[in-house]
Design an enzyme around this catalytic site. Structure first.
Site, PDB file in Angstrom:
ATOM      1  N   ARG A  62       0.828  -1.221   0.000  1.00  0.00           N
ATOM      2  CA  ARG A  62       0.000   0.000   0.000  1.00  0.00           C
ATOM      3  C   ARG A  62       0.853   1.259   0.000  1.00  0.00           C
ATOM      4  NH1 ARG A  62      -2.803  -3.596   2.900  1.00  0.00           N
ATOM      5  NH2 ARG A  62      -1.684  -3.021   4.785  1.00  0.00           N
ATOM      6  N   GLU A  99       4.554  -9.843  14.626  1.00  0.00           N
ATOM      7  CA  GLU A  99       3.902 -10.327  15.841  1.00  0.00           C
ATOM      8  C   GLU A  99       4.119 -11.842  15.972  1.00  0.00           C
ATOM      9  OE1 GLU A  99      -0.098  -9.093  15.819  1.00  0.00           O
ATOM     10  OE2 GLU A  99      -0.430  -9.637  17.918  1.00  0.00           O
TER      11      GLU A  99
HETATM   12  P1  AMP Z   1       4.523  -2.592  11.381  1.00  0.00           P
HETATM   13  O1  AMP Z   1       5.733  -3.221  10.763  1.00  0.00           O
HETATM   14  O2  AMP Z   1       4.013  -3.339  12.584  1.00  0.00           O
HETATM   15  O3  AMP Z   1       4.726  -1.110  11.683  1.00  0.00           O
HETATM   16  O4  AMP Z   1       3.348  -2.726  10.337  1.00  0.00           O
HETATM   17  C1  AMP Z   1       3.255  -1.831   9.304  1.00  0.00           C
HETATM   18  C2  AMP Z   1       2.764  -2.466   8.034  1.00  0.00           C
HETATM   19  O5  AMP Z   1       1.717  -3.404   8.241  1.00  0.00           O
HETATM   20  C3  AMP Z   1       2.231  -1.376   7.157  1.00  0.00           C
HETATM   21  O6  AMP Z   1       2.860  -1.518   5.903  1.00  0.00           O
HETATM   22  C4  AMP Z   1       0.737  -1.592   7.114  1.00  0.00           C
HETATM   23  O7  AMP Z   1       0.321  -1.598   5.768  1.00  0.00           O
HETATM   24  C5  AMP Z   1       0.473  -2.933   7.759  1.00  0.00           C
HETATM   25  N1  AMP Z   1      -0.435  -2.865   8.935  1.00  0.00           N
HETATM   26  C6  AMP Z   1      -0.114  -3.166  10.217  1.00  0.00           C
HETATM   27  N2  AMP Z   1      -1.158  -3.035  11.043  1.00  0.00           N
HETATM   28  C7  AMP Z   1      -2.188  -2.606  10.280  1.00  0.00           C
HETATM   29  C8  AMP Z   1      -3.558  -2.248  10.544  1.00  0.00           C
HETATM   30  N3  AMP Z   1      -4.093  -2.304  11.784  1.00  0.00           N
HETATM   31  N4  AMP Z   1      -4.317  -1.842   9.503  1.00  0.00           N
HETATM   32  C9  AMP Z   1      -3.798  -1.765   8.262  1.00  0.00           C
HETATM   33  N5  AMP Z   1      -2.528  -2.084   7.935  1.00  0.00           N
HETATM   34  C10 AMP Z   1      -1.719  -2.506   8.933  1.00  0.00           C
END
Ligand code: AMP
Length: 175
Positions: A62, A99
């Site tokens: 995205r 996670e």
């Molecule tokens: P992180 O590595 O945990 O910061 O996750 C970020 C990536 O996961 C981003 O590229 C988001 O597109 C996706 N992502 C994580 N959590 C969500 C959420 N609650 N809603 C939408 N996309 C998410």
């Protein structure tokens, strides 16, 4: 400058997607509305702070949508950080923890030249693992990352702390 309120109102919360316990922030209603998408790109461009940007780097998948439009608006090039196995040329990679389990992101070896100014863009900052890995890749190429921009930040997950002392701008912060 456009207001972020109408962007916030357009985001759709999808409960238990892609797995139980996750509230997924669906940004497709913003993409589907020409005025809202335009406003989102205008606000993301603010993260450049008026500085000349050589490359806007977007994160799979995205992030590409927003980063490519920001790059065009700023007159910069676009560079993709991709999930493992998608880039055809010589790559470098960084693994990071999710996670559950691990993921790997990759960047072409010649995607950014040392000292080039970079704005990193993604749709959402959650735990910061993905953006942190992208920053590690960019640091490895000697990029001058002048800003990191997100449409959405889930502040309660503390991802910002994982991104060092970079200048981070989030348009919509959810506490
Ligand atoms: P992180 O590595 O945990 O910061 O996750 C970020 C990536 O996961 C981003 O590229 C988001 O597109 C996706 N992502 C994580 N959590 C969500 C959420 N609650 N809603 C939408 N996309 C998410």
């Amino acid at each position: 400058m456009p207001s972020a309120d109408s962007l916030r109102a357009a985001i759709r919360d999808v409960v238990d997607f892609p797995k139980p316990g996750i509230v997924f922030k669906d940004i497709t209603p913003i993409l589907a509305d020409g005025a809202l998408f335009h406003d989102a790109i205008t606000l993301l461009c603010e993260a450049a702070g008026g500085r000349k940007i050589d490359k806007v780097v977007g994160i799979d998948a995205r992030g590409f949508i927003f980063a490519a439009a920001v790059a065009d608006r700023l007159g910069a090039g676009f560079v993709p950080v991709r999930k493992k196995g998608k880039l055809p040329w010589k790559t470098r990679q960084v693994a990071y923890s999710l996670e559950y389990g691990e993921s790997v992101v990759e960047l072409h070896d010649d995607a950014v030249s040392p000292g080039e100014t970079v704005l990193l863009v993604d749709d959402l900052l959650a735990t910061g693992g993905t953006a942190g890995a992208a920053l590690e890749l960019l640091d490895g190429l000697g990029a001058n990352v002048v800003g990191v921009a997100f449409l959405i930040e889930l502040a309660f997950l503390g991802g910002r702390e994982k991104l060092g002392d970079h200048r981070i701008e989030s348009i919509l912060i959810f506490d």
